[in-house]
Design an enzyme around this catalytic site. Structure first.
Site, PDB file in Angstrom:
ATOM      1  N   LYS A 126       0.823  -1.229   0.000  1.00  0.00           N
ATOM      2  CA  LYS A 126       0.000   0.000   0.000  1.00  0.00           C
ATOM      3  C   LYS A 126       0.843   1.259   0.000  1.00  0.00           C
ATOM      4  O   LYS A 126       0.468   2.270  -0.580  1.00  0.00           O
ATOM      5  CB  LYS A 126      -0.999   0.035   1.165  1.00  0.00           C
ATOM      6  CG  LYS A 126      -0.453  -0.433   2.521  1.00  0.00           C
ATOM      7  CD  LYS A 126      -0.542  -1.915   2.630  1.00  0.00           C
ATOM      8  CE  LYS A 126       0.383  -2.491   3.656  1.00  0.00           C
ATOM      9  NZ  LYS A 126      -0.284  -3.040   4.800  1.00  0.00           N
TER      10      LYS A 126
ATOM     11  N   LYS B 281      -3.870   3.228   2.872  1.00  0.00           N
ATOM     12  CA  LYS B 281      -5.034   2.473   2.389  1.00  0.00           C
ATOM     13  C   LYS B 281      -6.191   3.412   2.044  1.00  0.00           C
ATOM     14  O   LYS B 281      -6.884   3.219   1.042  1.00  0.00           O
ATOM     15  CB  LYS B 281      -5.461   1.458   3.460  1.00  0.00           C
ATOM     16  CG  LYS B 281      -4.416   0.361   3.677  1.00  0.00           C
ATOM     17  CD  LYS B 281      -4.663  -0.411   4.954  1.00  0.00           C
ATOM     18  CE  LYS B 281      -3.664  -1.544   5.126  1.00  0.00           C
ATOM     19  NZ  LYS B 281      -3.680  -2.124   6.471  1.00  0.00           N
TER      20      LYS B 281
HETATM   21  P1  NAP Z   1       8.002  -9.407   5.695  1.00  0.00           P
HETATM   22  O1  NAP Z   1       7.479 -10.525   6.496  1.00  0.00           O
HETATM   23  O2  NAP Z   1       8.984  -8.461   6.310  1.00  0.00           O
HETATM   24  O3  NAP Z   1       8.606 -10.000   4.340  1.00  0.00           O
HETATM   25  C1  NAP Z   1       9.341  -9.249   3.429  1.00  0.00           C
HETATM   26  C2  NAP Z   1      10.072 -10.206   2.515  1.00  0.00           C
HETATM   27  O4  NAP Z   1      10.734  -9.485   1.495  1.00  0.00           O
HETATM   28  C3  NAP Z   1      11.157 -11.030   3.245  1.00  0.00           C
HETATM   29  O5  NAP Z   1      11.109 -12.353   2.792  1.00  0.00           O
HETATM   30  C4  NAP Z   1      12.446 -10.353   2.817  1.00  0.00           C
HETATM   31  O6  NAP Z   1      13.540 -11.255   2.757  1.00  0.00           O
HETATM   32  C5  NAP Z   1      12.084  -9.898   1.415  1.00  0.00           C
HETATM   33  N1  NAP Z   1      12.866  -8.745   0.972  1.00  0.00           N
HETATM   34  C6  NAP Z   1      12.898  -7.511   1.486  1.00  0.00           C
HETATM   35  N2  NAP Z   1      13.762  -6.735   0.806  1.00  0.00           N
HETATM   36  C7  NAP Z   1      14.270  -7.507  -0.164  1.00  0.00           C
HETATM   37  C8  NAP Z   1      15.217  -7.304  -1.189  1.00  0.00           C
HETATM   38  N3  NAP Z   1      15.816  -6.123  -1.356  1.00  0.00           N
HETATM   39  N4  NAP Z   1      15.530  -8.328  -2.006  1.00  0.00           N
HETATM   40  C9  NAP Z   1      14.953  -9.537  -1.863  1.00  0.00           C
HETATM   41  N5  NAP Z   1      14.041  -9.801  -0.905  1.00  0.00           N
HETATM   42  C10 NAP Z   1      13.702  -8.793  -0.066  1.00  0.00           C
HETATM   43  O7  NAP Z   1       6.810  -8.467   5.164  1.00  0.00           O
HETATM   44  P2  NAP Z   1       5.287  -8.897   4.953  1.00  0.00           P
HETATM   45  O8  NAP Z   1       4.554  -8.720   6.224  1.00  0.00           O
HETATM   46  O9  NAP Z   1       5.198 -10.168   4.246  1.00  0.00           O
HETATM   47  O10 NAP Z   1       4.784  -7.692   4.012  1.00  0.00           O
HETATM   48  C11 NAP Z   1       5.120  -7.665   2.646  1.00  0.00           C
HETATM   49  C12 NAP Z   1       4.264  -6.597   1.965  1.00  0.00           C
HETATM   50  O11 NAP Z   1       2.875  -6.927   2.116  1.00  0.00           O
HETATM   51  C13 NAP Z   1       4.400  -5.192   2.533  1.00  0.00           C
HETATM   52  O12 NAP Z   1       4.265  -4.261   1.508  1.00  0.00           O
HETATM   53  C14 NAP Z   1       3.229  -5.074   3.509  1.00  0.00           C
HETATM   54  O13 NAP Z   1       2.812  -3.747   3.715  1.00  0.00           O
HETATM   55  C15 NAP Z   1       2.181  -5.858   2.736  1.00  0.00           C
HETATM   56  N6  NAP Z   1       1.087  -6.439   3.538  1.00  0.00           N
HETATM   57  C16 NAP Z   1       1.373  -7.139   4.657  1.00  0.00           C
HETATM   58  C17 NAP Z   1       0.333  -7.740   5.360  1.00  0.00           C
HETATM   59  C18 NAP Z   1       0.580  -8.541   6.602  1.00  0.00           C
HETATM   60  O14 NAP Z   1      -0.383  -8.958   7.245  1.00  0.00           O
HETATM   61  N7  NAP Z   1       1.834  -8.801   6.982  1.00  0.00           N
HETATM   62  C19 NAP Z   1      -0.990  -7.589   4.922  1.00  0.00           C
HETATM   63  C20 NAP Z   1      -1.238  -6.849   3.753  1.00  0.00           C
HETATM   64  C21 NAP Z   1      -0.187  -6.283   3.069  1.00  0.00           C
HETATM   65  P3  NAP Z   1      14.124 -11.951   4.115  1.00  0.00           P
HETATM   66  O15 NAP Z   1      13.017 -12.840   4.598  1.00  0.00           O
HETATM   67  O16 NAP Z   1      15.288 -12.723   3.653  1.00  0.00           O
HETATM   68  O17 NAP Z   1      14.427 -10.821   5.038  1.00  0.00           O
HETATM   69  N1  HSE Z   2       0.223  -3.888   9.082  1.00  0.00           N
HETATM   70  C1  HSE Z   2      -1.003  -3.973   8.393  1.00  0.00           C
HETATM   71  C2  HSE Z   2      -2.141  -4.016   9.387  1.00  0.00           C
HETATM   72  C3  HSE Z   2      -1.016  -5.215   7.539  1.00  0.00           C
HETATM   73  O1  HSE Z   2      -1.889  -4.240  10.581  1.00  0.00           O
HETATM   74  O2  HSE Z   2      -3.282  -3.786   9.012  1.00  0.00           O
HETATM   75  C4  HSE Z   2      -2.223  -5.314   6.643  1.00  0.00           C
HETATM   76  O3  HSE Z   2      -2.212  -4.323   5.673  1.00  0.00           O
END
Ligand code: NAP
Ligand code: HSE
Length: 456
Positions: free
Chosen positions: A138, A238
């Site tokens: 987002k 968002k």
């Molecule tokens: P996360 O758990 O921190 O995962 C990020 C991933 O990206 C990790 O696997 C990391 O590698 C990899 N990464 C980061 N920089 C990189 C690079 N330069 N080259 C290669 N790999 C890289 O984050 P997440 O919670 O999954 O969130 C990911 C996205 O989804 C974000 O934009 C977030 O706002 C969005 N989102 C998250 C949620 C949620 O509930 N978590 C919900 C909706 C949207 P390593 O594992 O090796 O560090």
């Molecule tokens: N950090 C975000 C939340 C993940 O807590 O809503 C989902 O976008």
């Protein structure tokens, strides 16, 4: 197999205008149709691993819906040695995202790494190399989406971003497609799962703020920098996206007024409860006489309203359309599985569009790019609503008179005023005031004056 292919071509070839050219096109389409779609995933954290796992667990169902097999052939991470919450034995793993975004074998890139600048480069490079993109990011869409959508449209490609707003709730699709017949008057929602989880746990369990935030991080709900959650920035990203697709305006993150939940105290939640309200962190977008106001802040919501009863990591978005009236969408706002559900839904849409004409696809921001409007934004100072004030004052004669005089002079009318207890050993006591509708500018001015009064 060769024989079977020739039969398939024959049947259609004779109906084409130019038999020679027609048969070539048919063969190519037929091959493409049969070939699995190759997907490259950037990021195997909470969302990336959840997505790879879901694609493998439900692969047959998903292929039946998409009309093609979908396989993840390549993935990028930062730390190649870390164990992953998904099967990676069949996936070519790299620590270089460009190995995916420039790979001619990859059809669709899933950007699930987060962040802004690096993610922008990843998406832009993928588009330059002819790949459709699905993202959950987002921050990226809200701040750089205009440029990226322009680039995608020029290239006849799709950027899909359902997972960017409200986790697993299909709110983008509903506002962009299902409610396309409505003029949207406004929307309000609980858009950040982490904030709602924290507020609920503090209220229901009496837990400490820091402990609940740490739990939200452990469960994978929070952003890499949790200030984005508790500071209201994530909800504002968002809201920026929702406002664009609801009102047909370019993405403009800078026009959102932002307050987080860091200033709230346990006693505010309790005092609100006594007054008949729950405190919810809301994103609000309203269209009123050609003006728009976009804001994200804690709100007192009457306990009998549906939004007041959305607890934990759940999100909900209430949309008001002139034809449909009020609609409420409710579901999990964060976490691996719900977000993966949205990513895979987008991926299936993208796979279906691989065979459709780019000019007739659903526009990225719901309205045709040349039809986006430029409405006046109403600044927060001009917005009127009821306010809750908690003051810490000396328990002595005349203090409340001073406070009410200052409010009155600024046209702020009081609905409820309540002193909480008898004061501590310094004679200091909390006083809670609920106002009638008052302009934010008047409240801000009065608050400043009252604080000066206290100092004297
Ligand atoms: P996360 O758990 O921190 O995962 C990020 C991933 O990206 C990790 O696997 C990391 O590698 C990899 N990464 C980061 N920089 C990189 C690079 N330069 N080259 C290669 N790999 C890289 O984050 P997440 O919670 O999954 O969130 C990911 C996205 O989804 C974000 O934009 C977030 O706002 C969005 N989102 C998250 C949620 C949620 O509930 N978590 C919900 C909706 C949207 P390593 O594992 O090796 O560090
Ligand atoms: N950090 C975000 C939340 C993940 O807590 O809503 C989902 O976008």
């Amino acid at each position: 197999a060769t024989k079977k292919l020739a039969y398939g071509v024959n049947t259609i070839k004779f109906s084409a205008r130019s038999p020679a050219r027609g048969s070539f096109v048919v063969i190519r389409r037929w091959f493409n149709y049969m070939r699995p779609v190759n997907v490259g995933v950037i990021g195997l954290g909470t969302v990336g691993a959840g997505t790879v796992d879901l694609l493998s667990r439900n692969s047959a169902e998903i292929a039946r819906r998409a009309g093609r097999n979908i396989r993840v052939t390549q993935a990028a991470v930062r730390d190649m040695s870390r164990s992953r919450d998904c099967q990676v034995s069949d996936i070519d793993l790299t620590d270089d995202p460009t190995a995916i975004t420039t790979n001619p074998e990859i059809d669709v890139v899933l950007e699930l790494m987060g962040g802004e600048d690096e993610a922008y480069e990843v998406v832009s490079t993928a588009l330059r190399n002819g790949k459709h993109v699905v993202t959950a990011n987002k921050a990226l869409v809200a701040t750089r989406g205009n440029e990226l959508f322009e680039q995608a449209s020029q290239a006849g490609l799709v950027i899909a971003f359902e997972a960017a707003v409200a986790g697993g709730i299909p709110v983008i699709k509903v506002v962009r497609e299902s409610l396309a017949g409505n003029k949207i008057d406004g929307l309000a929602g609980i858009l950040n799962g982490t904030c709602n989880f924290i507020l609920t746990q503090i209220h229901e369990q009496g837990l400490d703020y820091d402990a609940v935030l740490a739990e939200a991080q452990r469960l994978g709900y929070a952003e890499a920098d949790p200030f984005f959650d508790v500071g209201g920035v994530d909800a504002a990203h968002k809201l920026t996206i929702l406002a664009s697709i609801a009102f047909g305006i370019p993405l403009d993150f800078s026009s959102v007024y932002i307050e987080g939940i860091e200033q709230l105290r346990y006693q505010d939640i309790i005092y609100a409860d006594e007054l008949g309200y729950r405190i919810k962190h809301l994103g609000i977008a309203r269209s009123d006489n050609g003006h728009l106001d976009l804001r994200v802040h804690p709100c007192l919501v009457e306990k009998d309203q549906l939004l007041a009863n959305v607890s934990g990591v759940m999100n909900a978005v209430r949309i008001r359309g002139d034809a449909v009236g009020d609609s409420l969408l409710y579901g999990a706002g964060a976490g691996a599985k719900p977000t993966a559900s949205a990513v895979v839904g987008d991926l299936v849409d993208v796979v279906r569009t691989l065979t459709s004409d780019p000019g007739n696809r659903v526009p990225h921001l719901a309205f045709q790019p040349h039809q986006l409007a430029d409405p006046k934004m109403r600044p927060i100072t001009e917005i009127s609503c009821a306010h809750y004030l908690r003051l810490t004052v000396r328990d002595r004669p005349g203090v409340l008179a001073d406070v009410t005089r200052i409010l009155g002079e600024r046209h702020v009318s009081i609905r409820v005023i309540s002193q909480k207890g008898f004061g501590d050993e310094q004679g200091v006591v909390p006083v809670v005031i609920v106002t009638h509708d008052a302009k934010e500018a008047d409240i801000a001015d009065a608050t400043k004056m009252i604080e000066t009064l206290e100092a004297n």
